[in-house]
Write an enzyme that holds these catalytic residues in place. Structure first.
Site, PDB file in Angstrom:
ATOM      1  N   ARG A  11       0.831  -1.174   0.114  1.00  0.00           N
ATOM      2  CA  ARG A  11       0.091  -0.070  -0.027  1.00  0.00           C
ATOM      3  C   ARG A  11       0.764   1.173   0.030  1.00  0.00           C
ATOM      4  O   ARG A  11       0.514   2.249  -0.628  1.00  0.00           O
ATOM      5  CB  ARG A  11      -1.190  -0.017   1.209  1.00  0.00           C
ATOM      6  CG  ARG A  11      -2.123  -1.180   0.989  1.00  0.00           C
ATOM      7  CD  ARG A  11      -2.866  -1.130   2.229  1.00  0.00           C
ATOM      8  NE  ARG A  11      -3.796  -0.155   2.286  1.00  0.00           N
ATOM      9  CZ  ARG A  11      -4.310   0.244   3.440  1.00  0.00           C
ATOM     10  NH1 ARG A  11      -3.997  -0.434   4.382  1.00  0.00           N
ATOM     11  NH2 ARG A  11      -5.031   1.337   3.503  1.00  0.00           N
ATOM     12  N   GLN A  68      -9.779   9.604   8.289  1.00  0.00           N
ATOM     13  CA  GLN A  68      -9.493   8.332   8.841  1.00  0.00           C
ATOM     14  C   GLN A  68      -8.636   7.500   7.971  1.00  0.00           C
ATOM     15  O   GLN A  68      -8.051   6.458   8.263  1.00  0.00           O
ATOM     16  CB  GLN A  68     -10.790   7.623   8.854  1.00  0.00           C
ATOM     17  CG  GLN A  68     -11.795   8.189   9.816  1.00  0.00           C
ATOM     18  CD  GLN A  68     -13.101   7.894   9.331  1.00  0.00           C
ATOM     19  OE1 GLN A  68     -13.630   6.482  10.107  1.00  0.00           O
ATOM     20  NE2 GLN A  68     -14.220   8.234   8.893  1.00  0.00           N
ATOM     21  N   ASN A  69      -8.315   8.329   6.727  1.00  0.00           N
ATOM     22  CA  ASN A  69      -7.371   7.714   5.943  1.00  0.00           C
ATOM     23  C   ASN A  69      -5.903   7.580   6.099  1.00  0.00           C
ATOM     24  O   ASN A  69      -5.411   8.650   6.810  1.00  0.00           O
ATOM     25  CB  ASN A  69      -7.495   8.390   4.500  1.00  0.00           C
ATOM     26  CG  ASN A  69      -9.049   8.229   3.925  1.00  0.00           C
ATOM     27  OD1 ASN A  69      -9.707   7.535   4.360  1.00  0.00           O
ATOM     28  ND2 ASN A  69      -9.376   9.064   3.042  1.00  0.00           N
ATOM     29  N   VAL A  70      -4.991   6.567   5.722  1.00  0.00           N
ATOM     30  CA  VAL A  70      -3.823   6.541   6.031  1.00  0.00           C
ATOM     31  C   VAL A  70      -2.990   7.001   4.683  1.00  0.00           C
ATOM     32  O   VAL A  70      -1.642   6.940   4.799  1.00  0.00           O
ATOM     33  CB  VAL A  70      -3.314   5.132   6.516  1.00  0.00           C
ATOM     34  CG1 VAL A  70      -4.193   4.718   7.823  1.00  0.00           C
ATOM     35  CG2 VAL A  70      -3.664   4.232   5.491  1.00  0.00           C
ATOM     36  N   HIS A 125      -6.227   7.593  12.203  1.00  0.00           N
ATOM     37  CA  HIS A 125      -5.867   6.233  12.112  1.00  0.00           C
ATOM     38  C   HIS A 125      -4.537   5.962  11.676  1.00  0.00           C
ATOM     39  O   HIS A 125      -4.113   4.803  11.103  1.00  0.00           O
ATOM     40  CB  HIS A 125      -6.711   5.376  11.060  1.00  0.00           C
ATOM     41  CG  HIS A 125      -8.290   5.395  11.798  1.00  0.00           C
ATOM     42  ND1 HIS A 125      -9.299   5.024  11.121  1.00  0.00           N
ATOM     43  CD2 HIS A 125      -8.746   5.418  13.042  1.00  0.00           C
ATOM     44  CE1 HIS A 125     -10.336   5.213  11.984  1.00  0.00           C
ATOM     45  NE2 HIS A 125      -9.944   5.435  13.251  1.00  0.00           N
ATOM     46  N   GLY A 139     -17.381  10.496   2.427  1.00  0.00           N
ATOM     47  CA  GLY A 139     -17.165   9.314   2.029  1.00  0.00           C
ATOM     48  C   GLY A 139     -16.773   8.249   3.180  1.00  0.00           C
ATOM     49  O   GLY A 139     -15.522   7.721   3.105  1.00  0.00           O
ATOM     50  N   THR A 140     -17.355   8.383   4.161  1.00  0.00           N
ATOM     51  CA  THR A 140     -17.246   7.171   5.208  1.00  0.00           C
ATOM     52  C   THR A 140     -18.470   6.801   5.630  1.00  0.00           C
ATOM     53  O   THR A 140     -19.516   7.219   5.747  1.00  0.00           O
ATOM     54  CB  THR A 140     -16.379   7.919   6.470  1.00  0.00           C
ATOM     55  OG1 THR A 140     -16.591   7.004   7.696  1.00  0.00           O
ATOM     56  CG2 THR A 140     -17.121   9.379   7.010  1.00  0.00           C
ATOM     57  N   SER A 141     -18.314   5.459   6.078  1.00  0.00           N
ATOM     58  CA  SER A 141     -19.583   4.738   6.515  1.00  0.00           C
ATOM     59  C   SER A 141     -20.021   5.005   7.850  1.00  0.00           C
ATOM     60  O   SER A 141     -21.014   4.553   8.350  1.00  0.00           O
ATOM     61  CB  SER A 141     -19.247   3.019   6.219  1.00  0.00           C
ATOM     62  OG  SER A 141     -18.306   2.662   7.068  1.00  0.00           O
TER      63      SER A 141
END
Ligand code: BJW
Length: 236
Positions: free
Chosen positions: A59, A89-91, A107, A172-174
Protein backbone atom coordinates in the site's frame (compact mmCIF):
# COMPACT_ATOMS: atom_id res chain seq x y z
CA UNK A 1 -10.25 35.56 17.41
CA UNK A 2 -11.18 33.61 14.29
CA UNK A 3 -11.96 35.78 11.27
CA UNK A 4 -13.03 33.03 8.89
CA UNK A 5 -15.68 30.44 9.74
CA UNK A 6 -14.06 27.26 11.05
CA UNK A 7 -15.05 24.16 9.08
CA UNK A 8 -14.10 20.65 10.15
CA UNK A 9 -13.93 18.19 7.25
CA UNK A 10 -14.13 14.55 8.33
CA UNK A 11 -13.05 12.20 5.56
CA UNK A 12 -13.01 8.46 5.04
CA UNK A 13 -12.00 5.98 2.39
CA UNK A 14 -14.67 7.22 -0.06
CA UNK A 15 -12.87 10.54 -0.61
CA UNK A 16 -9.93 8.62 -2.07
CA UNK A 17 -12.00 6.01 -3.96
CA UNK A 18 -11.98 7.98 -7.20
CA UNK A 19 -8.19 8.28 -6.92
CA UNK A 20 -8.07 4.48 -7.20
CA UNK A 21 -7.75 3.46 -3.54
CA UNK A 22 -10.18 0.73 -2.55
CA UNK A 23 -12.61 1.42 0.32
CA UNK A 24 -13.05 -1.07 3.20
CA UNK A 25 -16.69 -2.00 3.38
CA UNK A 26 -17.34 -1.88 -0.37
CA UNK A 27 -15.18 -4.98 -0.73
CA UNK A 28 -17.29 -7.65 1.03
CA UNK A 29 -15.31 -7.63 4.27
CA UNK A 30 -12.11 -8.37 2.42
CA UNK A 31 -9.37 -5.80 2.30
CA UNK A 32 -7.29 -6.25 -0.86
CA UNK A 33 -8.15 -9.95 -0.58
CA UNK A 34 -7.45 -10.28 3.16
CA UNK A 35 -9.72 -10.61 6.17
CA UNK A 36 -9.59 -7.17 7.83
CA UNK A 37 -8.60 -8.62 11.22
CA UNK A 38 -5.74 -10.56 9.59
CA UNK A 39 -4.03 -7.35 8.46
CA UNK A 40 -5.46 -4.57 10.63
CA UNK A 41 -5.23 -5.85 14.21
CA UNK A 42 -2.39 -6.38 16.70
CA UNK A 43 -3.33 -10.07 16.80
CA UNK A 44 -2.95 -10.32 13.03
CA UNK A 45 0.49 -8.70 13.24
CA UNK A 46 1.55 -11.01 16.03
CA UNK A 47 0.32 -14.10 14.14
CA UNK A 48 1.98 -13.25 10.83
CA UNK A 49 4.19 -10.13 10.91
CA UNK A 50 5.70 -10.79 7.47
CA UNK A 51 2.26 -10.86 5.83
CA UNK A 52 1.13 -7.66 7.56
CA UNK A 53 4.38 -5.81 6.76
CA UNK A 54 4.11 -6.81 3.10
CA UNK A 55 0.42 -5.79 2.98
CA UNK A 56 1.34 -2.27 4.10
CA UNK A 57 4.55 -2.19 2.02
CA UNK A 58 2.37 -2.78 -1.03
CA UNK A 59 0.00 0.00 0.00
CA UNK A 60 2.97 2.34 0.58
CA UNK A 61 4.14 1.54 -2.97
CA UNK A 62 0.60 2.20 -4.26
CA UNK A 63 0.69 5.69 -2.73
CA UNK A 64 3.33 6.67 -5.26
CA UNK A 65 0.92 5.86 -8.13
CA UNK A 66 -2.15 7.76 -6.94
CA UNK A 67 -3.08 11.42 -7.10
CA UNK A 68 -5.52 13.71 -5.31
CA UNK A 69 -8.90 13.97 -7.01
CA UNK A 70 -11.30 16.90 -7.38
CA UNK A 71 -12.64 16.38 -3.85
CA UNK A 72 -9.22 16.58 -2.15
CA UNK A 73 -8.46 19.67 -4.22
CA UNK A 74 -11.81 21.35 -3.43
CA UNK A 75 -11.17 20.78 0.29
CA UNK A 76 -7.70 22.37 0.01
CA UNK A 77 -9.12 25.32 -1.94
CA UNK A 78 -11.73 25.94 0.78
CA UNK A 79 -8.89 27.53 2.76
CA UNK A 80 -9.24 30.63 0.57
CA UNK A 81 -12.48 31.48 2.39
CA UNK A 82 -12.70 29.18 5.41
CA UNK A 83 -10.47 28.15 8.30
CA UNK A 84 -10.33 24.41 7.58
CA UNK A 85 -9.21 21.44 9.63
CA UNK A 86 -9.26 18.06 7.91
CA UNK A 87 -9.76 15.11 10.22
CA UNK A 88 -9.12 12.06 8.10
CA UNK A 89 -9.50 8.39 8.88
CA UNK A 90 -7.38 7.66 5.82
CA UNK A 91 -3.77 6.58 6.00
CA UNK A 92 -2.95 7.90 2.53
CA UNK A 93 -1.34 11.31 1.92
CA UNK A 94 -3.75 12.69 -0.67
CA UNK A 95 -4.94 15.61 1.48
CA UNK A 96 -1.29 16.62 1.93
CA UNK A 97 -0.65 16.27 -1.79
CA UNK A 98 -3.73 18.39 -2.56
CA UNK A 99 -2.35 21.18 -0.34
CA UNK A 100 -4.51 21.11 2.80
CA UNK A 101 -2.62 22.81 5.67
CA UNK A 102 -4.23 21.40 8.82
CA UNK A 103 -4.66 17.63 8.77
CA UNK A 104 -5.26 15.26 11.65
CA UNK A 105 -4.75 11.59 10.77
CA UNK A 106 -6.91 9.62 13.19
CA UNK A 107 -5.84 6.16 12.04
CA UNK A 108 -2.18 6.77 11.27
CA UNK A 109 -0.10 7.40 8.17
CA UNK A 110 1.37 5.01 5.63
CA UNK A 111 4.36 7.32 5.20
CA UNK A 112 5.54 6.66 8.77
CA UNK A 113 6.70 3.67 10.81
CA UNK A 114 6.69 3.20 14.57
CA UNK A 115 8.24 0.84 17.07
CA UNK A 116 6.08 -2.06 18.21
CA UNK A 117 7.60 -1.77 21.69
CA UNK A 118 7.91 2.01 22.05
CA UNK A 119 4.96 3.93 20.63
CA UNK A 120 6.81 7.26 21.01
CA UNK A 121 9.40 6.14 18.43
CA UNK A 122 7.95 7.27 15.07
CA UNK A 123 9.94 7.75 11.84
CA UNK A 124 9.13 9.04 8.36
CA UNK A 125 9.32 5.87 6.22
CA UNK A 126 9.48 5.86 2.45
CA UNK A 127 10.36 2.30 1.46
CA UNK A 128 9.56 -1.16 2.76
CA UNK A 129 9.48 -2.17 6.43
CA UNK A 130 11.08 -5.59 6.83
CA UNK A 131 11.54 -8.06 9.68
CA UNK A 132 15.11 -6.84 10.12
CA UNK A 133 14.03 -3.24 10.83
CA UNK A 134 14.26 -2.63 14.59
CA UNK A 135 14.06 0.53 16.69
CA UNK A 136 17.13 1.57 18.76
CA UNK A 137 15.71 -0.39 21.69
CA UNK A 138 15.57 -3.53 19.52
CA UNK A 139 11.80 -3.73 18.98
CA UNK A 140 10.34 -4.62 15.58
CA UNK A 141 9.30 -1.62 13.45
CA UNK A 142 5.69 -1.67 12.26
CA UNK A 143 3.42 0.48 10.11
CA UNK A 144 2.28 3.69 11.87
CA UNK A 145 -1.35 2.62 11.69
CA UNK A 146 -4.11 2.44 14.30
CA UNK A 147 -5.38 -1.11 14.15
CA UNK A 148 -8.65 -2.44 15.57
CA UNK A 149 -8.55 -2.58 19.35
CA UNK A 150 -5.80 0.05 19.60
CA UNK A 151 -6.26 3.49 21.15
CA UNK A 152 -6.64 6.46 18.79
CA UNK A 153 -3.93 8.90 19.98
CA UNK A 154 -5.12 11.88 17.89
CA UNK A 155 -8.66 11.63 19.23
CA UNK A 156 -8.31 14.44 21.79
CA UNK A 157 -6.95 16.85 19.15
CA UNK A 158 -9.83 15.92 16.85
CA UNK A 159 -12.42 16.46 19.59
CA UNK A 160 -10.95 19.92 20.34
CA UNK A 161 -11.31 20.89 16.68
CA UNK A 162 -14.88 19.63 16.39
CA UNK A 163 -15.86 21.31 19.66
CA UNK A 164 -15.02 24.74 18.27
CA UNK A 165 -16.19 24.42 14.67
CA UNK A 166 -18.94 26.35 12.91
CA UNK A 167 -19.84 23.54 10.49
CA UNK A 168 -18.85 20.00 9.57
CA UNK A 169 -18.49 18.35 6.16
CA UNK A 170 -18.31 14.55 6.24
CA UNK A 171 -17.12 12.86 3.05
CA UNK A 172 -16.96 9.20 2.05
CA UNK A 173 -17.16 7.34 5.32
CA UNK A 174 -19.56 4.63 6.42
CA UNK A 175 -19.63 6.17 9.93
CA UNK A 176 -19.29 2.71 11.44
CA UNK A 177 -15.84 2.74 13.00
CA UNK A 178 -15.64 4.31 16.45
CA UNK A 179 -14.54 6.62 17.97
CA UNK A 180 -14.31 8.50 14.63
CA UNK A 181 -18.01 7.89 13.97
CA UNK A 182 -18.97 9.67 17.21
CA UNK A 183 -16.96 12.86 16.62
CA UNK A 184 -20.00 14.84 15.46
CA UNK A 185 -21.48 14.53 18.94
CA UNK A 186 -18.77 16.91 20.26
CA UNK A 187 -19.83 19.77 17.96
CA UNK A 188 -21.57 22.81 19.41
CA UNK A 189 -25.36 22.49 19.30
CA UNK A 190 -27.06 23.09 15.95
CA UNK A 191 -23.95 23.24 13.75
CA UNK A 192 -24.75 22.44 10.13
CA UNK A 193 -23.48 19.01 9.07
CA UNK A 194 -23.10 18.22 5.35
CA UNK A 195 -22.63 14.51 4.56
CA UNK A 196 -21.34 13.56 1.09
CA UNK A 197 -21.60 9.86 0.22
CA UNK A 198 -23.29 7.77 -2.48
CA UNK A 199 -24.53 5.41 0.24
CA UNK A 200 -24.83 7.53 3.41
CA UNK A 201 -25.17 5.80 6.77
CA UNK A 202 -27.06 7.98 9.23
CA UNK A 203 -25.69 6.57 12.48
CA UNK A 204 -27.06 7.33 15.93
CA UNK A 205 -24.96 10.47 16.37
CA UNK A 206 -25.95 11.90 12.97
CA UNK A 207 -29.60 11.08 13.54
CA UNK A 208 -29.51 13.51 16.48
CA UNK A 209 -28.44 16.46 14.33
CA UNK A 210 -31.17 18.99 13.58
CA UNK A 211 -29.17 20.44 10.67
CA UNK A 212 -28.01 17.44 8.66
CA UNK A 213 -27.83 17.98 4.91
CA UNK A 214 -27.09 14.90 2.80
CA UNK A 215 -25.37 15.18 -0.59
CA UNK A 216 -25.93 11.72 -2.03
CA UNK A 217 -23.33 10.99 -4.67
CA UNK A 218 -19.61 10.66 -5.32
CA UNK A 219 -17.08 12.88 -3.61
CA UNK A 220 -15.68 14.39 -6.81
CA UNK A 221 -19.01 15.93 -7.78
CA UNK A 222 -20.84 16.41 -4.46
CA UNK A 223 -18.06 17.91 -2.33
CA UNK A 224 -18.21 21.16 -4.27
CA UNK A 225 -22.00 21.27 -3.78
CA UNK A 226 -21.57 20.87 -0.02
CA UNK A 227 -18.95 23.66 0.02
CA UNK A 228 -21.25 25.90 -2.03
CA UNK A 229 -24.06 25.17 0.44
CA UNK A 230 -21.89 26.52 3.28
CA UNK A 231 -20.77 29.52 1.22
CA UNK A 232 -24.41 30.37 0.54
CA UNK A 233 -25.28 29.88 4.20
CA UNK A 234 -22.56 32.28 5.31
CA UNK A 235 -23.08 34.59 2.30
CA UNK A 236 -19.50 34.23 1.10
C1 BJW B 1 -17.75 7.06 -1.53
C2 BJW B 1 -17.34 6.84 -2.81
C3 BJW B 1 -17.10 7.97 -3.58
C4 BJW B 1 -17.58 4.92 -1.93
N1 BJW B 1 -17.30 9.16 -3.06
N2 BJW B 1 -17.93 8.26 -1.03
C5 BJW B 1 -18.69 -2.36 18.92
C6 BJW B 1 -19.32 -1.11 19.01
C7 BJW B 1 -18.58 0.06 18.95
C8 BJW B 1 -17.21 0.02 18.80
C9 BJW B 1 -16.61 -1.20 18.70
C10 BJW B 1 -17.33 -2.37 18.78
N3 BJW B 1 -16.47 -3.41 18.65
C11 BJW B 1 -15.22 -2.91 18.50
C12 BJW B 1 -15.30 -1.57 18.55
C13 BJW B 1 -14.19 -0.61 18.43
C14 BJW B 1 -13.65 -0.54 17.02
C15 BJW B 1 -14.81 -0.31 16.06
O1 BJW B 1 -15.29 0.80 15.86
N4 BJW B 1 -15.26 -1.37 15.40
C16 BJW B 1 -16.40 -1.27 14.49
C17 BJW B 1 -16.10 -2.07 13.24
C18 BJW B 1 -17.64 -1.70 15.21
N5 BJW B 1 -12.76 0.59 17.02
C19 BJW B 1 -11.48 0.46 17.35
O2 BJW B 1 -10.99 -0.61 17.61
C20 BJW B 1 -10.69 1.73 17.44
N6 BJW B 1 -10.02 1.80 18.68
C21 BJW B 1 -10.69 1.84 19.83
O3 BJW B 1 -11.89 1.86 19.92
O4 BJW B 1 -9.84 1.87 20.91
C22 BJW B 1 -10.39 1.79 22.22
C23 BJW B 1 -9.22 1.80 23.15
C24 BJW B 1 -9.11 2.81 24.07
C25 BJW B 1 -8.02 2.81 24.94
C26 BJW B 1 -7.06 1.82 24.89
C27 BJW B 1 -7.17 0.82 23.93
C28 BJW B 1 -8.26 0.80 23.06
C29 BJW B 1 -9.59 1.75 16.38
C30 BJW B 1 -10.16 1.79 15.01
C31 BJW B 1 -9.03 1.69 13.99
C32 BJW B 1 -9.57 1.58 12.57
N7 BJW B 1 -8.52 1.25 11.70
C33 BJW B 1 -8.84 1.06 10.29
C34 BJW B 1 -7.63 0.40 9.61
C35 BJW B 1 -6.59 1.40 9.26
C36 BJW B 1 -5.48 0.74 8.55
C37 BJW B 1 -5.67 0.49 7.14
O5 BJW B 1 -6.04 1.42 6.39
O6 BJW B 1 -5.39 -0.62 6.79
O7 BJW B 1 -9.16 2.32 9.71
S1 BJW B 1 -10.27 0.11 9.99
C38 BJW B 1 -10.83 0.99 8.61
O8 BJW B 1 -12.13 1.57 8.89
C39 BJW B 1 -9.84 2.14 8.45
C40 BJW B 1 -10.77 3.28 8.17
O9 BJW B 1 -10.13 4.50 8.48
C41 BJW B 1 -11.98 2.99 9.00
C42 BJW B 1 -13.20 3.69 8.57
O10 BJW B 1 -13.62 3.26 7.34
P1 BJW B 1 -14.26 4.29 6.31
O11 BJW B 1 -13.27 5.32 5.97
O12 BJW B 1 -15.56 4.75 6.82
O13 BJW B 1 -14.41 3.36 5.03
P2 BJW B 1 -15.61 2.38 4.63
O14 BJW B 1 -15.09 1.47 3.59
O15 BJW B 1 -16.25 1.80 5.80
O16 BJW B 1 -16.68 3.33 3.96
C43 BJW B 1 -16.43 3.94 2.71
C44 BJW B 1 -17.54 4.92 2.42
O17 BJW B 1 -17.22 5.56 1.22
C45 BJW B 1 -18.91 4.22 2.23
O18 BJW B 1 -19.89 4.93 2.97
C46 BJW B 1 -19.15 4.35 0.72
O19 BJW B 1 -20.53 4.53 0.40
C47 BJW B 1 -18.39 5.61 0.42
N8 BJW B 1 -17.94 5.77 -0.94
N9 BJW B 1 -17.27 5.43 -3.02
C48 BJW B 1 -17.73 9.24 -1.76
N10 BJW B 1 -16.71 7.83 -4.88
Amino acid sequence: MRVKKHITVLTGAGVSAESGIQTFRDSNGLWEGHDVMEVASPQGFSNNPALVLEFYNERRRQLKQVHPNAAHIAIAEMEEVFDVTVITQNVDDLHEKAGSSHIIHLHGELTKASSSGDSTYIKIWDGTISLSDKCPKGFQMRPFIVWFGEAVPMLERAIEEVAQCDAIIIIGTSMQVYPAASLTSYAPPNVPICYVDPNPNINYELSRSSRLQVFKGPATSETKNAIQFLKDLYQI
